[in-house]
Scaffold this motif. Structure first.
Motif, short mmCIF file in Angstrom:
data_model
loop_
_atom_site.label_atom_id
_atom_site.label_comp_id
_atom_site.label_asym_id
_atom_site.label_seq_id
_atom_site.Cartn_x
_atom_site.Cartn_y
_atom_site.Cartn_z
N TYR A 40 -3.40 4.08 -0.95
CA TYR A 40 -3.89 3.62 -1.77
C TYR A 40 -3.36 2.57 -2.20
O TYR A 40 -1.64 1.85 -2.21
CB TYR A 40 -3.10 5.00 -2.51
CG TYR A 40 -4.36 5.91 -1.81
CD1 TYR A 40 -4.99 7.08 -3.15
CD2 TYR A 40 -3.29 7.19 -1.43
CE1 TYR A 40 -5.77 7.91 -3.02
CE2 TYR A 40 -3.88 8.17 -0.53
CZ TYR A 40 -5.09 9.13 -1.05
OH TYR A 40 -5.80 9.98 -0.79
N TRP A 68 1.17 -0.99 -0.32
CA TRP A 68 0.58 0.00 -0.88
C TRP A 68 0.85 1.16 0.13
O TRP A 68 1.94 1.41 0.57
CB TRP A 68 -0.88 -0.03 1.52
CG TRP A 68 -1.66 -0.94 1.08
CD1 TRP A 68 -2.09 -2.33 1.29
CD2 TRP A 68 -3.23 -0.87 0.36
NE1 TRP A 68 -2.78 -2.82 1.59
CE2 TRP A 68 -4.14 -2.11 0.83
CE3 TRP A 68 -4.11 0.36 0.35
CZ2 TRP A 68 -4.88 -2.67 0.22
CZ3 TRP A 68 -5.09 0.12 -0.05
CH2 TRP A 68 -5.53 -1.52 0.01
N ARG A 75 -4.22 7.76 5.04
CA ARG A 75 -4.84 7.52 4.18
C ARG A 75 -3.85 6.25 3.46
O ARG A 75 -2.49 7.04 3.59
CB ARG A 75 -5.64 8.42 2.92
CG ARG A 75 -6.70 9.59 3.58
CD ARG A 75 -6.22 10.68 2.39
NE ARG A 75 -7.43 11.36 2.54
CZ ARG A 75 -7.90 12.55 3.53
NH1 ARG A 75 -6.47 12.46 4.25
NH2 ARG A 75 -9.11 12.91 3.94
N HIS A 122 -5.87 2.75 -7.63
CA HIS A 122 -6.35 3.41 -7.02
C HIS A 122 -5.35 4.46 -7.63
O HIS A 122 -6.08 5.57 -8.56
CB HIS A 122 -5.69 3.75 -5.80
CG HIS A 122 -6.81 3.27 -4.56
ND1 HIS A 122 -6.05 2.75 -3.68
CD2 HIS A 122 -8.48 3.33 -4.63
CE1 HIS A 122 -7.82 2.43 -2.94
NE2 HIS A 122 -8.26 3.03 -3.75
N PRO A 131 -9.69 5.81 -0.67
CA PRO A 131 -8.40 4.69 0.04
C PRO A 131 -9.18 4.30 0.79
O PRO A 131 -9.80 4.92 1.68
CB PRO A 131 -7.30 6.05 -0.15
CG PRO A 131 -7.96 7.18 0.77
CD PRO A 131 -9.55 7.81 0.19
#
Length: 313
Positions: free
Chosen positions: A64, A25, A62, A68, A54
């Protein structure tokens, strides 16, 4: 990018956040770096339109995914086709629904800014641009709004009474607007700056400031000299600033015979940008073929791209 990163850049991130990064991530600051869309804009797209939502850690950071990032790049594609950010979401899932009749927000926004300039209405001008800056990346904003607006204004000002009044108002506002943003960014950056010089006798050269804003938005310190430097002093300035590169912008013809003397002892890459490149295309192209550290760009977007490709920003 030129806005504050998620608090994850500064806080104790916690085990959950670190585990997510290990799993692939991405934090918001990395997504901003990869896509060119700053964190403020990513958060605005999420809050206002649900364009990119997200994952969140228990602490609210957050995260992503690669999907994304691909979605953000697809959003940029639609924005660059002239689609308003408010109309992008359905097109991401059904791109075949796009037609040329989709409302073009850029034209309406340009008209708002044009009316503000003609009325010398600084508040409307500033508020409208602030809203656009929150929603669109700098490069998209330059390509779709600011450069077309400047072209439209130049046509309007040909032989019109009051043109110099409007020009002085808008150019002064533009320099103050982007000068303040560049100053703020420079205060947070500590690497070698890029030196930008207005190499014509036209005051308040607006496209020079667009160049400076695009470069500054890439987290590169910028030093703008809004007036030409004489031969000899350019090299001195580069030495004092330890500049990573020089951008000479001119919308008028150059004195080509003076160029070798001007660039003598400038020991960093030099970009000549602006309409002068078109005016002297053959001569300047011949010079770049002989000098590895000299290159050309006809407008701010091309200058930004050339600097990216050469690793200067």
């Amino acid at each position: 990018m030129n806005d504050k990163t998620d608090s994850s850049a500064r806080e104790d991130l916690g085990a959950d956040f670190k585990k997510a990064l290990d799993e692939g991530w991405l934090p918001i600051r990395e997504v901003a770096r990869q896509t060119g869309v700053n964190a403020i804009t990513l958060r605005a797209w999420e809050r206002r339109y649900g364009l990119v939502v997200p994952q969140r850690t228990p602490k609210g950071h957050r995260l992503y995914s690669a999907e994304h990032v691909q979605r953000i790049m697809a959003i940029l594609t639609w924005l660059n086709r002239g689609v308003a950010v408010s109309q992008v979401k359905p097109l991401l899932d059904a791109p075949q629904a796009f037609t040329e009749t989709v409302e073009n927000d850029w034209q309406r926004l340009r008209q708002t800014l044009l009316s503000a300039v003609t009325a010398l209405n600084e508040r409307t001008l500033d508020d409208s641009v602030n809203q656009a800056i929150a929603l669109y990346p700098p490069r998209t904003l330059c390509e779709q709004l600011l450069m077309p607006l400047l072209a439209e204004l130049e046509q309007r000002w040909q032989g019109q009474f009051g043109a110099q009044m409007e020009r002085a108002f808008f150019y002064s506002w533009l320099r103050s607007k982007f000068g303040a943003r560049i100053y703020h960014n420079n205060r947070q950056l500590h690497s070698a700056p890029l030196l930008l010089i207005n190499h014509s006798d036209l005051p308040l050269e607006p496209h020079l400031w667009l160049c400076a804003w695009l470069i500054s938005s890439a987290d590169c310190p910028v030093q703008v000299f809004d007036w030409p430097l004489p031969a000899g002093e350019l090299a001195l300035t580069v030495e004092h600033l330890q500049a990573r590169g020089v951008l000479l912008y001119s919308s008028k013809a150059l004195q080509l015979a003076q160029l070798p003397k001007l660039l003598a002892n400038v020991n960093c890459p030099t970009l000549i940008a602006g309409p002068a490149v078109h005016i002297h295309h053959a001569e300047l192209s011949a010079r770049t073929a002989q000098a590895t550290d000299l290159f050309l760009a006809e407008d701010p977007l091309a200058a930004h791209q050339a600097l990216l490709e050469r690793g200067l920003i």
